[in-house]
Write an enzyme that holds these catalytic residues in place. Structure first.
Site, PDB file in Angstrom:
ATOM      1  CE  LYS A  54      10.252  22.477 -32.259  1.00  0.00           C
ATOM      2  NZ  LYS A  54      10.673  22.151 -30.907  1.00  0.00           N
ATOM      3  CD  GLN A  98      10.007  22.952 -27.417  1.00  0.00           C
ATOM      4  OE1 GLN A  98       9.582  22.538 -28.493  1.00  0.00           O
ATOM      5  NE2 GLN A  98      11.190  23.513 -27.293  1.00  0.00           N
ATOM      6  CG  ASP A 121      13.712  16.561 -30.170  1.00  0.00           C
ATOM      7  OD1 ASP A 121      14.070  17.238 -31.159  1.00  0.00           O
ATOM      8  OD2 ASP A 121      13.354  17.071 -29.087  1.00  0.00           O
TER       9      ASP A 121
END
Ligand code: NDP
Length: 294
Positions: A54, A98, A121
């Site tokens: 990422k 994460q 997200d």
């Protein structure tokens, strides 16, 4: 019949290039540098690989990338304080924590603390609710990638029969909502569903997001169906490295499907590319600019 292979790698590269062009444009025309903050707690090896990827791809697209690595035993209060600081930071337009988090932390509380405008997200209940209501929302990246891959084969999904196997908040449920927004007719299946093979046999579009290696067999599929395999499963190989397989028996499906995504090289490639799209969209929305053309 031999199915067309949907090249996730190439489609993701093209999407990243379009994001980079738009980032260059907003930097030039509006002095806006989209910024993504990624928070990693602990040392899970798979998560470390994802976070590295990422970071690299965010920078390659011309965006600012902020990494926050916290120890495994970080307290919930300290993590919440970091999120509050990132929520206030004008250089940060996207915040990604994460997952999975260590068991000592309450994932729902952490996700709910993220400013929904920066929730790239798409997991905050505000975004999930807006998506379910057919409103503009930041949507989870993997389902967004699935839709883009499907549209590379079928530009319009209107009236198509789709089955989504799996109902997680990360993949299955938001994918169902995105398919509804595309006017597909959607069946959602899960571990309690009966007659899965028969349900699949009616579907023009099959999405497998289960986490069970090669569960969907070739003879479950309608001839010519488009198959999007989200699963990532590592299976042991005697004397060698584990092999990556999806949730679909790929070799069998090749003989029946019209188009299929490989594992690796399919959906996985799209997830980070869509994270860049969401970060750019979030930055433009926060700055009061029109939605970018990606
Ligand atoms: P979850 O474990 O959260 O959800 C799995 C879903 O599959 C559940 O809804 C479960 O049903 C359903 N399920 C389990 N067994 C069966 C069965 N026998 N028949 C039908 N349905 C079943 O997984 P995720 O959604 O997070 O991930 C799914 C897969 O996708 C995994 O392999 C994961 O690694 C991969 N993945 C890939 C990504 C990518 O970028 N390519 C990103 C995210 C995930 P129930 O709800 O009833 O328990």
């Amino acid at each position: 019949m031999t199915a067309r292979i949907i090249d996730g790698k190439a489609i993701a590269a093209e999407l990243r290039a379009r994001v980079a062009d738009e980032v260059a444009r907003v930097k030039r025309d509006h002095a806006l540098t989209p910024g993504l903050a990624v928070v990693l707690v602990g040392h899970d090896p798979a998560s470390e690989v994802y976070v590295r990827s990422k970071h690299t791809q965010t920078q390659a697209a011309g965006m600012a990338s902020f990494e926050h690595k916290l120890p495994e035993d970080v307290s919930q209060a300290d993590l919440l304080a970091l999120i509050a600081q990132l929520n206030r930071d004008p250089q940060v337009h996207g915040i990604l924590v994460q997952l999975p988090l260590p068991k000592s932390l309450h994932t729902e509380t952490i996700i709910n603390a993220i400013d929904p405008a920066k929730d790239v997200d798409g997991l905050h209940p505000n975004n999930a609710g807006r998506l379910a209501g057919g409103l503009a929302a930041l949507s989870p990246c993997t389902p967004l990638g699935c839709i883009i891959l499907t549209k590379s084969v079928h530009p319009s999904l209107e009236g198509m029969n789709a089955i989504v196997i799996g109902r997680s908040n990360l993949v299955g449920r938001p994918l169902v909502q995105l398919l509804l927004n595309e006017n597909a007719t959607v069946t959602i299946a899960h571990s309690r569903s009966r007659g899965l093979a028969k349900l699949c046999a009616q579907a023009d579009l099959v999405y497998a997001a289960v986490g069970r290696p090669e569960m969907v067999r070739g003879d479950w599929l309608k001839p010519g169906a488009t198959v999007i395999d989200v699963g990532i499963n590592r299976i042991p190989v005697a004397g060698g490295k584990p092999k990556l397989v999806g949730d679909v028996a790929f070799q069998e499906a090749l003989n029946v499907a019209g188009a299929i995504t490989p594992v690796p090289g399919g959906v996985g490639q799209m997830t980070v590319a869509c994270l860049l799209v969401n970060t750019l969209r979030a930055a433009c929305a926060i700055a009061g600019l029109p939605a970018p053309a990606v």
